[in-house]
Design an enzyme around this catalytic site. Structure first.
Site, mmCIF file in Angstrom:
data_model
loop_
_atom_site.group_PDB
_atom_site.id
_atom_site.type_symbol
_atom_site.label_atom_id
_atom_site.label_comp_id
_atom_site.label_asym_id
_atom_site.label_seq_id
_atom_site.Cartn_x
_atom_site.Cartn_y
_atom_site.Cartn_z
ATOM 1 N N THR A 239 30.247 -16.510 -35.768
ATOM 2 C CA THR A 239 30.718 -16.550 -37.155
ATOM 3 C C THR A 239 31.487 -15.268 -37.489
ATOM 4 O O THR A 239 32.538 -15.315 -38.140
ATOM 5 C CB THR A 239 29.518 -16.718 -38.118
ATOM 6 O OG1 THR A 239 28.862 -17.938 -37.789
ATOM 7 C CG2 THR A 239 29.955 -16.764 -39.564
ATOM 8 N N GLU B 39 21.818 -14.472 -42.894
ATOM 9 C CA GLU B 39 23.245 -14.794 -42.793
ATOM 10 C C GLU B 39 24.111 -13.529 -42.829
ATOM 11 O O GLU B 39 25.086 -13.405 -42.113
ATOM 12 C CB GLU B 39 23.659 -15.727 -43.943
ATOM 13 C CG GLU B 39 23.001 -17.080 -43.915
ATOM 14 C CD GLU B 39 23.430 -17.895 -42.704
ATOM 15 O OE1 GLU B 39 22.882 -17.637 -41.617
ATOM 16 O OE2 GLU B 39 24.293 -18.760 -42.839
HETATM 17 N N1 HSE Z 1 31.256 -20.358 -44.746
HETATM 18 C C1 HSE Z 1 30.950 -19.697 -43.513
HETATM 19 C C2 HSE Z 1 32.235 -19.488 -42.734
HETATM 20 C C3 HSE Z 1 29.995 -20.553 -42.733
HETATM 21 O O1 HSE Z 1 33.065 -20.406 -42.727
HETATM 22 O O2 HSE Z 1 32.424 -18.428 -42.150
HETATM 23 C C4 HSE Z 1 29.552 -19.969 -41.438
HETATM 24 O O3 HSE Z 1 28.244 -19.571 -41.486
#
Ligand code: HSE
Length: 307
Positions: A181, A128
């Site tokens: 993202t 991530e």
């Molecule tokens: N919490 C993260 C975001 C999730 O909103 O950027 C995306 O992987």
């Protein structure tokens, strides 16, 4: 055991009131991952069926998570990874998390479970970090633990499993665009006013309470986001119209799923969830936007062995 096949599901995060800390696990939509022991040491990704994702282990979330996992253990064999992607990258339902969590879960089974779920979350989080630029465990936690989860701290790795109210159903719809993202995180302002902080804390606390009491009116009032949603909504075509349609069709709540463009709605039963999906779909059809939608239970089990 020399080979294992796992199904690693998608996930919905943030849930409006819990940016980077809340999430739940989806059912049926996810990656199918086969990991096989090899006589050659180290990690190899021999195939990823679609989306042109890199198989170089230093540029792929699964390779990065797997390397983080085995770097401190002595093994006289390695692993070959094959991934069938069931989630398009940049969709907002945890495509990268499904691959990284699925791979560490599979390897842990092949090496006879030396790592706890929390340790697996830490390794999966390395993937991530690679795609988004920051450590967040809100997608990988519900995949590895199932149901709803709350991430109190990624530093101390304090993850809390929350109740999964009976009958709660998710509707997911994703306009066919990709939002990275890392890009979606850049539009989020880094400062928040004290009044908004107070309201968001209150909403988050009320949401957690609503999961325990199954109070859907309270849940509806608390799945609210005055901080992140206004910044990100501009990236998602028809977001506010879709939200409006969901609420008028009986959704408990509706918001951006993860970093978008997927949109989630929560409903009290399957009939309402399907009705919402039909109405969302009709709206996207009427404005000529391609989309992909489905209805899902909240998956209590999370990632699982299928072969
Ligand atoms: N919490 C993260 C975001 C999730 O909103 O950027 C995306 O992987």
């Amino acid at each position: 055991m020399d080979s294992i096949k796992v199904f690693s599901p998608g996930s919905v995060t943030n849930l409006s009131c819990g940016y980077d800390i809340l999430g739940f696990c989806l059912d049926k939509v996810g990656d199918t991952i086969t990991v096989t022991k090899t006589s050659e040491k180290g990690i190899k990704i021999s195939s990823i069926d679609k989306y042109n994702l890199p198989t170089n282990i230093n540029q792929n979330v699964a390779g990065i998570a797997a390397q983080a996992m085995i770097k401190d253990i002595k093994l006289d064999y390695g692993f070959d990874i094959k991934i069938k992607k069931g989630i398009k990258p940049g969709s907002g339902i945890g495509s990268s998390a499904a691959s990284s969590a699925g791979v560490v879960f599979a390897i842990n089974k092949l090496i006879d479970y030396p790592f706890s779920d929390l340790e697996l979350i830490r390794f999966a989080m390395e993937g991530e970090k690679f795609v988004s630029g920051s450590y967040h465990a809100d997608n990988v936690s519900p995949i590895l633990l199932g149901g709803f989860t709350l991430v109190r701290s990624v530093k101390d790795l304090d993850i809390i499993k929350l109740p999964n109210p009976k009958g709660l159903i998710a509707t997911i719809i994703r306009p066919e665009i990709e939002i990275k993202t890392s890009d979606s995180r850049k539009v989020v302002k880094s400062k928040v006013t004290i009044d908004k902080m107070v309201q968001q804390s209150a909403n988050l606390a009320a949401f957690i309470s609503s999961l325990y009491t199954e109070d859907y009116d309270l849940m509806s009032n608390s799945i609210v986001d005055e901080i992140i949603e206004p910044d990100r909504a501009i990236l998602i075509p028809e977001f506010y119209n879709i939200k409006d349609i969901s609420i008028k069709s009986g959704a408990i709540a509706c918001g951006i799923s993860g970093s978008g463009p997927a949109i989630f709605a929560l409903s009290k039963n399957n009939k309402i969830a399907n009705d919402i999906l039909n109405k969302m779909s009709s709206h996207f059809n009427s404005v000529n936007i391609s989309y992909n939608g489905f209805v899902s239970i909240i998956n209590s089990e999370g990632v699982k062995v299928i072969d």
